[in-house]
Design an enzyme around this catalytic site. Sequence first.
Site, mmCIF file in Angstrom:
data_model
loop_
_atom_site.group_PDB
_atom_site.id
_atom_site.type_symbol
_atom_site.label_atom_id
_atom_site.label_comp_id
_atom_site.label_asym_id
_atom_site.label_seq_id
_atom_site.Cartn_x
_atom_site.Cartn_y
_atom_site.Cartn_z
ATOM 1 N N ASN A 1 0.826 -1.197 0.000
ATOM 2 C CA ASN A 1 0.000 0.000 0.000
ATOM 3 C C ASN A 1 0.867 1.257 0.000
ATOM 4 O O ASN A 1 0.959 1.962 -1.000
ATOM 5 C CB ASN A 1 -0.938 -0.022 1.216
ATOM 6 C CG ASN A 1 -2.041 0.999 1.096
ATOM 7 O OD1 ASN A 1 -1.978 1.886 0.261
ATOM 8 N ND2 ASN A 1 -3.057 0.883 1.919
ATOM 9 N N ASP A 2 1.555 1.490 1.109
ATOM 10 C CA ASP A 2 2.326 2.724 1.229
ATOM 11 C C ASP A 2 3.397 2.841 0.145
ATOM 12 O O ASP A 2 3.693 3.938 -0.320
ATOM 13 C CB ASP A 2 2.997 2.790 2.603
ATOM 14 C CG ASP A 2 1.967 2.793 3.724
ATOM 15 O OD1 ASP A 2 0.867 3.322 3.499
ATOM 16 O OD2 ASP A 2 2.271 2.258 4.801
ATOM 17 N N THR A 3 3.966 1.697 -0.274
ATOM 18 C CA THR A 3 5.085 1.749 -1.213
ATOM 19 C C THR A 3 4.652 2.065 -2.638
ATOM 20 O O THR A 3 5.489 2.224 -3.511
ATOM 21 C CB THR A 3 5.867 0.417 -1.217
ATOM 22 O OG1 THR A 3 4.941 -0.636 -1.432
ATOM 23 C CG2 THR A 3 6.591 0.216 0.086
ATOM 24 N N VAL A 4 3.320 2.139 -2.894
ATOM 25 C CA VAL A 4 2.852 2.548 -4.216
ATOM 26 C C VAL A 4 1.957 3.779 -4.100
ATOM 27 O O VAL A 4 1.279 4.142 -5.047
ATOM 28 C CB VAL A 4 2.064 1.425 -4.940
ATOM 29 C CG1 VAL A 4 2.978 0.263 -5.266
ATOM 30 C CG2 VAL A 4 0.880 0.948 -4.116
ATOM 31 N N ALA B 1 1.659 2.642 7.489
ATOM 32 C CA ALA B 1 1.868 4.021 7.913
ATOM 33 C C ALA B 1 0.546 4.696 8.264
ATOM 34 O O ALA B 1 0.523 5.811 8.750
ATOM 35 C CB ALA B 1 2.590 4.811 6.816
#
Lengths: 112, 466
Positions: free
Chosen positions: B392-395, B433
């Site tokens: 999620n956060d990494t994209v 996050a």
Amino acid sequence: MSTGILEFLTIFVLAAFVGNEVIGRVPSILHTPLMSGSNAIHGIVLVGTILVMGSAHGAVQITLAFLAVILATLNIVGGFVVTDRMLEMFKAKPAERVPKAGVGDDATGGAK
Amino acid sequence: MTLQTWIDLVYLLAAIGFILALKGLSSPKQARNGNLLGAAAAAVAVAFTFLNPEVRAHTLNLVLTLVAMLVGAVIAVPAARRVKMTAMPQMVAIFNGVGGGAAALVSIVVFLIAAPGKPAVYRIAEVLFGVLVGCVSFSGSAIAFAKLQELMTGRPITYPAQQVINAVFAVAIVALAIGTLVTGSVPLLVATAVLSLVLGVIFVLPIGGADVPVLISLLNSFTGLAVAASGFTLNNNLLIIAGTLVGASGMLLTRMMSKAMGRSLANVLFSAFGSVVTATGGADGLGETRPVKAGTPEDIGVLLAYARKVVIIPGYGLAVAQAQHTARELADLLMERGVEVFYAIHPVAGRMPGHMNVLLAEANVPYDELKEMDEANPEMATADVALVIGANDTVNPAAKNTPGSPIYGMPIINADEAEHIVFLKRSMRPGFAGIDNELLFDEKTTLLFGDAKDTLSKLVAAVKDA
């Protein structure tokens, strides 16, 4: 105290530079094993705990040293074993799969 | 040559072994041998330590040492053998913490042995450094473990006047340390040790779960320095070299990792990440009510089967669902159909840097199919499908477009550039996050809800039928 503090400081500074140099180029795919591998290396504090146990006297010192040896052994043994387990899994493309892809290539470029 | 000279010579060889071990870790081919070399070096160094006459002087102490080593090994080997790859960050945190504890204990015992006469000031300083850093590393790692193991919340823990309380503790420790330095008093040293343990706890509490990996790397480096300090205390070159190597390389690794998250180390450690998260927390509620496009496995199966290029972007959700094997099955199936498939790995995907590589390696994905972020991103624009599994956060494009976002500035995998984006998600819950992801609401995006392993098996079936 046969060796002066300055000599130890020299070793310290040089080792710091080596530490910086030696992992400068580690690819991020290996960051986890690197962390756990360097974790295992500081487990060498076990040597220190053994030496301290050798000169410990009285219940308090011996108990603390005993605890220290256990903790250090956990660190060094666990660290190296877990790192090895991780690295064992890192494999390049196995040989049998490359020809498989090659067969596909031949099929398309059959004229060759 | 005296016996001690021989022992020192062996220690030198062991130090070289450690340097080569670290060096070996820079390529996947040599890494395993490097680690084995390090282990062998450690074993030889430990064996030669028993030649030291002092170690063998008292039979009771010698027996206790051997018993303690046996106990340690009996606990460590099964733990290290059985730990799941997903739980690796916790395991590293524990082994690191106990190392820090051992180093602190070494320094304390040496001080106790020397206590009757007042040792030189620089001697006390070495002891203090080892105790302080070792204790912080020990209790800090324990809290990091609890956060990762979900024994406590992964959210940053903040309380009123946190900065003030931390500052008071820091001042108290400095005062106690100076007191110990001047007087050489044992009770003062013990008080310093206790306060250092508390400092480790309050230092780690406000650090959010997503930042814990950086923290572990930092604590790893701390333990290294504590070990080096014990080396100074014991006049032992091997401990100084090994500890410093780890201290320095760990510091570098920590900096590289903060860079991968687009933040400075100080920002990771001291920013009130939590307060920003709670600020966007309100938006989560709003986000839930916005429409998203949910698809069926059959639709997505067809989409994948007739794509030319599919990029799989795995996140921790994949690991939680133990779906890495099914993901590989899907990838292999697509490759057999002639689809170009590779995995795009964000440096901080998973719970520690490089963690995802370990998890995929466990599923026998060859490492040459794994592309690092910088290598993957130029190819994203030409990808037909970006298959985001449990990430999620990494994209999250907020990292590029939303200056106020807590993850703003973090380099991401540009999934948003692909022609279609497919998210495999358990729910609409935000990532680690705790930030909402705009990409979920993008019109190019299709969501497949459910357990990642389940959904992937359905996709495998759908691709076979397509």
